[in-house]
Write a protein that holds these residues in place. Sequence first.
Motif, PDB file in Angstrom:
ATOM      1  N   SER A 125       0.852  -1.200   0.000  1.00  0.00           N
ATOM      2  CA  SER A 125       0.000   0.000   0.000  1.00  0.00           C
ATOM      3  C   SER A 125       0.884   1.245   0.000  1.00  0.00           C
ATOM      4  N   TYR A 126       2.202   1.009   0.031  1.00  0.00           N
ATOM      5  CA  TYR A 126       3.162   2.124   0.026  1.00  0.00           C
ATOM      6  C   TYR A 126       4.373   1.685  -0.783  1.00  0.00           C
ATOM      7  N   ILE A 127       4.902   2.605  -1.560  1.00  0.00           N
ATOM      8  CA  ILE A 127       6.173   2.314  -2.225  1.00  0.00           C
ATOM      9  C   ILE A 127       7.004   3.600  -2.316  1.00  0.00           C
ATOM     10  N   ALA A 128       8.284   3.440  -2.054  1.00  0.00           N
ATOM     11  CA  ALA A 128       9.236   4.539  -2.288  1.00  0.00           C
ATOM     12  C   ALA A 128      10.367   3.942  -3.108  1.00  0.00           C
ATOM     13  N   LEU A 129      10.888   4.710  -4.028  1.00  0.00           N
ATOM     14  CA  LEU A 129      12.029   4.204  -4.796  1.00  0.00           C
ATOM     15  C   LEU A 129      12.884   5.356  -5.304  1.00  0.00           C
ATOM     16  N   LYS A 130      14.081   4.971  -5.678  1.00  0.00           N
ATOM     17  CA  LYS A 130      15.023   5.949  -6.233  1.00  0.00           C
ATOM     18  C   LYS A 130      15.387   5.512  -7.647  1.00  0.00           C
ATOM     19  N   THR A 131      15.341   6.432  -8.582  1.00  0.00           N
ATOM     20  CA  THR A 131      15.710   6.095  -9.948  1.00  0.00           C
ATOM     21  C   THR A 131      16.493   7.262 -10.559  1.00  0.00           C
ATOM     22  N   HIS A 132      16.996   7.040 -11.745  1.00  0.00           N
ATOM     23  CA  HIS A 132      17.727   8.086 -12.466  1.00  0.00           C
ATOM     24  C   HIS A 132      17.198   8.173 -13.890  1.00  0.00           C
ATOM     25  N   VAL A 133      17.259   9.365 -14.437  1.00  0.00           N
ATOM     26  CA  VAL A 133      16.955   9.550 -15.863  1.00  0.00           C
ATOM     27  C   VAL A 133      18.307   9.649 -16.554  1.00  0.00           C
TER      28      VAL A 133
ATOM     29  N   ASP B  16      12.107   2.504   6.727  1.00  0.00           N
ATOM     30  CA  ASP B  16      13.117   2.197   5.707  1.00  0.00           C
ATOM     31  C   ASP B  16      13.153   3.247   4.588  1.00  0.00           C
ATOM     32  N   ALA B  17      12.006   3.907   4.372  1.00  0.00           N
ATOM     33  CA  ALA B  17      11.982   4.926   3.314  1.00  0.00           C
ATOM     34  C   ALA B  17      12.865   6.108   3.709  1.00  0.00           C
ATOM     35  N   ASP B  18      12.949   6.389   5.019  1.00  0.00           N
ATOM     36  CA  ASP B  18      13.855   7.451   5.477  1.00  0.00           C
ATOM     37  C   ASP B  18      15.306   7.038   5.222  1.00  0.00           C
ATOM     38  N   GLN B  19      15.556   5.745   5.456  1.00  0.00           N
ATOM     39  CA  GLN B  19      16.928   5.251   5.240  1.00  0.00           C
ATOM     40  C   GLN B  19      17.336   5.370   3.768  1.00  0.00           C
ATOM     41  N   LEU B  20      16.372   5.158   2.884  1.00  0.00           N
ATOM     42  CA  LEU B  20      16.648   5.268   1.443  1.00  0.00           C
ATOM     43  C   LEU B  20      17.282   6.627   1.142  1.00  0.00           C
ATOM     44  N   MET B  21      16.779   7.647   1.810  1.00  0.00           N
ATOM     45  CA  MET B  21      17.293   9.009   1.632  1.00  0.00           C
ATOM     46  C   MET B  21      18.581   9.214   2.434  1.00  0.00           C
ATOM     47  N   ARG B  22      18.540   8.752   3.682  1.00  0.00           N
ATOM     48  CA  ARG B  22      19.672   9.077   4.580  1.00  0.00           C
ATOM     49  C   ARG B  22      20.968   8.453   4.103  1.00  0.00           C
TER      50      ARG B  22
END
Length: 484
Positions: A307-315, A467-473
């Motif tokens: 019900s939640y997703i966070a991700l990091k990507t690049h163009v 964990d979504a905070d960790q993705l950034m930190r």
Amino acid sequence: MVSRVIPVDPFDLVVFGGTGDLARRKIIPALFRRYCSGQVVEGTQVIAAARTDLDTEGYRNVAAASIREFSAGRACEDGTLERFLQMLAYVKLDATGEEGWSALADLIRQDRTRAFYLSVGPSLFAPIAARIRSHGLVNAGTRIVVEKPFGHDLESAKALNATLAEHFHETQIYRIDHYLGKETVQNLMAVRFGNVLFEPLWNAQFVDHIQITVAETVGVGLRGEYYDRAGAMRDMMQNHLMQLLCLIAMEPPARFEPDAVRDEKLKVIRALDAVEPHHIVRGQYDATSDSPGYREAVGHPRSTTESYIALKTHVSNWRWSGTPFYLRTGKRLVARSSVINVVFKDAPHSIFGADAGGAANILSIRLQPNEGITMHVTIKEPGQGGMRLIDVPLDMSFAEALGPEGQDPPDAYERLIMDVIRGNQTLFMRGDEVEAAWAWTDPIIRGWQARGEVPKPYEALSKGPIDADQLMRRDKREWRGIKP
Ligand code: NAP
């Protein structure tokens, strides 16, 4: 500031699924509001079609109740609702059989634009498209409107596109992503390409990273069965957030024309990097004392749908090489808020010394609620002595800046339906865009399925999994707060 309303010529609009939730909550009220504004004119005909045993009078009662519920507060002259209702007709029709189709064909007139809005589940797209064709209802002025989901994966999206292509030319197909009809989303293009201020800075040299957040406070509600088959990745990321990313990242099209804009968006999707497994965070919301948790809400105690997703990507292109894009969306979060933050790099050198303070410039584009734009700039902290720097927001709320028009902008569906009638596809997704978005999404989903990953629980009405905070930190960055 009052915008000029340009009336559209009378048209015929058939709403398949006219008794359904979307038609009652959005489509019919949107048409009514455009009628109130003078854009939809007398002589227009809206034909609702569904299996429910109703006649035109009965449907007008349904429509009147919907308008009262979902268009409350709109200023309209006395008698307008009654006049609008006279434009509505109802045909009892089964999309999968022949019942009702001749009656529908008899109602449709020859001398005008005709649009067929498929406000029904995707399994009915093929039978309806085939019958529109077999009953001789396709001509040069015919348009067909389809709602998401445009497939479940690349294969089903291709099949859906192929089905529509059997009966309609791509220039007749309008795939609605209602996010693209929002005032601020279009303003994204106006801000980027109508000002000289931003475009020179809009690249990897000056932008540190971009955050896109679409947060909802609601849970899955009555859509549990559908949602559990989709999840946040398919329901939101693959379409709405992807479209926002495209508008932020795309190159300036030569002209503001449908294919010029969509060509540039497509290039962005095709330039998206595959997402590393450790750059994805998935979650499921917990129960509270008075509301069910995700698994209970969807009636599936072992569900592994997010019900939640966070991700990091690049163009991966010249403009954005090395600039991360962080995207997150979820249900049962602390506030309803859709916002894009363009976070610029720090000034290359501080003449005020390392202790003076100050922060990076951020351009925040709020899509909802309180649509508007905030530019965070550094100024001197007022006071005597020393030079201390603080970050202040230069805030423009469209409601304040634009007066009554800004306070009550047309709903996305109002604008999009009018664009269908005018034949302007700029704000609709092209088939190849949809397929490219699935081509990026599918391997991500297959990856977590193959790894057997289970979403992390998160507290309802929070900002999502830790964990979504960790993705950034890990990257020495922070999400901007989710604010109402
Ligand atoms: P819904 O409330 O279930 O309505 C479905 C409509 O289809 C009803 O009017 C139903 O009427 C009609 N229908 C079903 N089978 C039919 C048949 N064999 N022949 C003719 N009509 C038939 O669904 P919805 O929420 O309005 O959604 C419609 C579409 O929009 C779906 O594709 C959905 O994914 C999409 N969508 C909805 C929303 C939303 O906010 N609701 C948002 C985005 C996208 P009868 O039972 O009277 O036949």
